[in-house]
Write a protein that holds these residues in place. Structure first.
Motif, mmCIF file in Angstrom:
data_model
loop_
_atom_site.group_PDB
_atom_site.id
_atom_site.type_symbol
_atom_site.label_atom_id
_atom_site.label_comp_id
_atom_site.label_asym_id
_atom_site.label_seq_id
_atom_site.Cartn_x
_atom_site.Cartn_y
_atom_site.Cartn_z
ATOM 1 N N LYS A 1 0.969 -1.032 -0.054
ATOM 2 C CA LYS A 1 0.124 -0.144 0.025
ATOM 3 C C LYS A 1 0.675 1.211 0.029
ATOM 4 O O LYS A 1 2.221 1.113 0.459
ATOM 5 N N PRO A 2 0.374 2.297 -0.448
ATOM 6 C CA PRO A 2 1.215 3.582 -0.558
ATOM 7 C C PRO A 2 1.619 3.989 0.980
ATOM 8 O O PRO A 2 2.735 4.452 1.198
ATOM 9 N N GLU A 3 0.979 3.475 1.915
ATOM 10 C CA GLU A 3 1.433 4.090 3.464
ATOM 11 C C GLU A 3 2.496 2.907 3.602
ATOM 12 O O GLU A 3 3.043 3.273 4.958
ATOM 13 N N ASP A 4 2.647 1.961 3.057
ATOM 14 C CA ASP A 4 4.117 1.279 3.289
ATOM 15 C C ASP A 4 5.442 1.775 2.809
ATOM 16 O O ASP A 4 6.270 1.414 3.299
ATOM 17 N N THR A 5 5.246 2.877 2.255
ATOM 18 C CA THR A 5 6.356 3.759 1.883
ATOM 19 C C THR A 5 7.129 4.353 2.913
ATOM 20 O O THR A 5 6.678 4.985 3.703
ATOM 21 N N ALA A 6 8.414 3.653 3.017
ATOM 22 C CA ALA A 6 9.307 3.981 3.863
ATOM 23 C C ALA A 6 10.806 3.665 3.769
ATOM 24 O O ALA A 6 10.852 2.656 2.750
ATOM 25 N N ALA A 7 11.675 3.885 4.332
ATOM 26 C CA ALA A 7 13.001 3.227 4.567
ATOM 27 C C ALA A 7 12.880 2.197 5.612
ATOM 28 O O ALA A 7 12.438 2.455 6.828
ATOM 29 N N TYR A 8 13.146 0.826 5.282
ATOM 30 C CA TYR A 8 13.172 -0.362 5.856
ATOM 31 C C TYR A 8 14.584 -0.802 6.221
ATOM 32 O O TYR A 8 15.486 -0.830 5.652
ATOM 33 N N TYR A 9 14.640 -1.088 7.640
ATOM 34 C CA TYR A 9 15.899 -1.190 8.428
ATOM 35 C C TYR A 9 15.642 -2.715 8.948
ATOM 36 O O TYR A 9 14.505 -3.095 9.700
ATOM 37 N N CYS A 10 16.973 -3.554 8.859
ATOM 38 C CA CYS A 10 16.791 -4.716 9.720
ATOM 39 C C CYS A 10 17.785 -4.713 11.013
ATOM 40 O O CYS A 10 18.681 -3.642 10.887
ATOM 41 N N ALA A 11 17.509 -5.195 12.092
ATOM 42 C CA ALA A 11 18.145 -5.141 13.163
ATOM 43 C C ALA A 11 18.211 -6.511 14.041
ATOM 44 O O ALA A 11 17.619 -7.434 13.628
ATOM 45 N N ALA A 12 19.365 -6.530 14.779
ATOM 46 C CA ALA A 12 19.745 -7.849 15.401
ATOM 47 C C ALA A 12 19.953 -7.414 16.952
ATOM 48 O O ALA A 12 20.334 -6.614 17.329
ATOM 49 N N ASP A 13 19.585 -8.425 17.794
ATOM 50 C CA ASP A 13 19.635 -8.433 19.057
ATOM 51 C C ASP A 13 19.796 -9.699 19.670
ATOM 52 O O ASP A 13 19.030 -10.606 19.491
ATOM 53 N N PRO A 14 20.774 -9.796 20.553
ATOM 54 C CA PRO A 14 20.840 -11.368 21.275
ATOM 55 C C PRO A 14 19.592 -11.507 22.242
ATOM 56 O O PRO A 14 19.173 -12.790 22.653
ATOM 57 N N LEU A 15 18.858 -10.586 22.577
ATOM 58 C CA LEU A 15 17.864 -10.523 23.266
ATOM 59 C C LEU A 15 16.475 -10.183 22.267
ATOM 60 O O LEU A 15 16.634 -10.292 21.205
ATOM 61 N N LEU A 16 15.467 -9.508 23.067
ATOM 62 C CA LEU A 16 14.421 -8.981 22.259
ATOM 63 C C LEU A 16 14.738 -7.910 21.199
ATOM 64 O O LEU A 16 15.419 -6.980 21.725
ATOM 65 N N VAL A 17 14.380 -8.144 19.989
ATOM 66 C CA VAL A 17 14.853 -6.956 19.114
ATOM 67 C C VAL A 17 13.843 -5.835 19.141
ATOM 68 O O VAL A 17 12.728 -6.211 18.917
ATOM 69 N N THR A 18 14.318 -4.654 19.431
ATOM 70 C CA THR A 18 13.348 -3.627 19.718
ATOM 71 C C THR A 18 14.135 -2.392 18.986
ATOM 72 O O THR A 18 15.181 -2.312 18.380
ATOM 73 N N ILE A 19 13.373 -1.142 19.104
ATOM 74 C CA ILE A 19 13.590 0.003 18.752
ATOM 75 C C ILE A 19 15.023 0.445 19.064
ATOM 76 O O ILE A 19 15.843 0.971 18.659
ATOM 77 N N GLY A 20 15.372 -0.151 20.602
ATOM 78 C CA GLY A 20 16.554 0.258 21.217
ATOM 79 C C GLY A 20 17.643 -0.623 21.013
ATOM 80 O O GLY A 20 18.806 -0.324 21.516
ATOM 81 N N SER A 21 17.434 -1.586 20.131
ATOM 82 C CA SER A 21 18.357 -2.443 19.826
ATOM 83 C C SER A 21 19.683 -1.778 19.003
ATOM 84 O O SER A 21 19.455 -0.817 18.543
ATOM 85 N N SER A 22 21.011 -2.298 19.233
ATOM 86 C CA SER A 22 22.085 -1.595 19.088
ATOM 87 C C SER A 22 22.701 -1.987 17.687
ATOM 88 O O SER A 22 23.400 -1.137 17.165
ATOM 89 N N LEU A 23 22.326 -2.979 16.947
ATOM 90 C CA LEU A 23 22.805 -3.596 15.730
ATOM 91 C C LEU A 23 21.884 -3.311 14.573
ATOM 92 O O LEU A 23 20.541 -3.872 14.584
ATOM 93 N N TRP A 24 22.141 -2.313 13.857
ATOM 94 C CA TRP A 24 21.350 -1.900 12.745
ATOM 95 C C TRP A 24 21.968 -2.172 11.240
ATOM 96 O O TRP A 24 23.263 -1.832 11.247
ATOM 97 N N GLY A 25 21.396 -2.427 10.317
ATOM 98 C CA GLY A 25 21.620 -2.253 9.033
ATOM 99 C C GLY A 25 21.247 -0.646 8.406
ATOM 100 O O GLY A 25 20.440 -0.265 9.246
ATOM 101 N N GLN A 26 21.824 -0.314 7.172
ATOM 102 C CA GLN A 26 21.348 0.777 6.563
ATOM 103 C C GLN A 26 19.945 0.612 5.956
ATOM 104 O O GLN A 26 19.690 -0.683 5.791
ATOM 105 N N GLY A 27 19.310 1.557 5.873
ATOM 106 C CA GLY A 27 18.005 1.330 5.341
ATOM 107 C C GLY A 27 17.912 1.074 3.893
ATOM 108 O O GLY A 27 18.780 1.280 3.053
ATOM 109 N N THR A 28 16.826 0.271 3.406
ATOM 110 C CA THR A 28 16.555 0.243 2.049
ATOM 111 C C THR A 28 15.246 0.778 1.716
ATOM 112 O O THR A 28 14.195 0.438 2.468
#
Length: 119
Positions: free
Chosen positions: A86-113
């Motif tokens: 949908k048009p509202e899906d338009t955004a930069a998408y980022y992947c993240a990694a975390d040894p625990l629960l992955v959240t906005i506060g996780s420290s490992l991020w890729g660059q956006g696509t």
């Protein structure tokens, strides 16, 4: 670990894209993984997450029924299949990694696509 997201692009509403997140430097089996997105002028938001073994998966309401997160630990990669875009899906998408629960506060991020959905 370094994360590299790819697969974004321009697609018409109703179309599909498959995002990939490739990891280097460390075995992804040590990490729970997630996808997030950020639209212009908005805060980054959660899209989907998957546990290290793939057994636990959780989606944001906006992604349920349309997006599928998966991982291939043999390839050290995580994917986000996005259908019925949908048009509202338009955004930069980022992947993240975390040894625990992955959240906005996780420290490992890729660059956006960038994903752009035209109406």
């Amino acid at each position: 670990v370094q994360l590299q997201a790819s697969g974004g692009g321009l697609v018409q509403a109703g179309g599909s894209l498959r995002l990939s997140c490739a990891a280097s430097g460390r075995d992804l089996r040590s990490f729970n993984m997630g996808w997030f997105r950020q639209a212009p002028g908005k805060e980054r938001e959660f899209v989907a997450r998957i546990s290290w073994n793939g057994y636990s998966i959780y989606y944001a309401d906006s992604a349920k029924g349309r997006f599928t997160i998966s991982r291939d630990n043999a390839k050290n990669a995580v994917y986000l299949q996005m259908n019925s875009l949908k048009p509202e899906d338009t955004a930069a998408y980022y992947c993240a990694a975390d040894p625990l629960l992955v959240t906005i506060g996780s420290s490992l991020w890729g660059q956006g696509t960038q994903v752009t959905v035209s109406s």
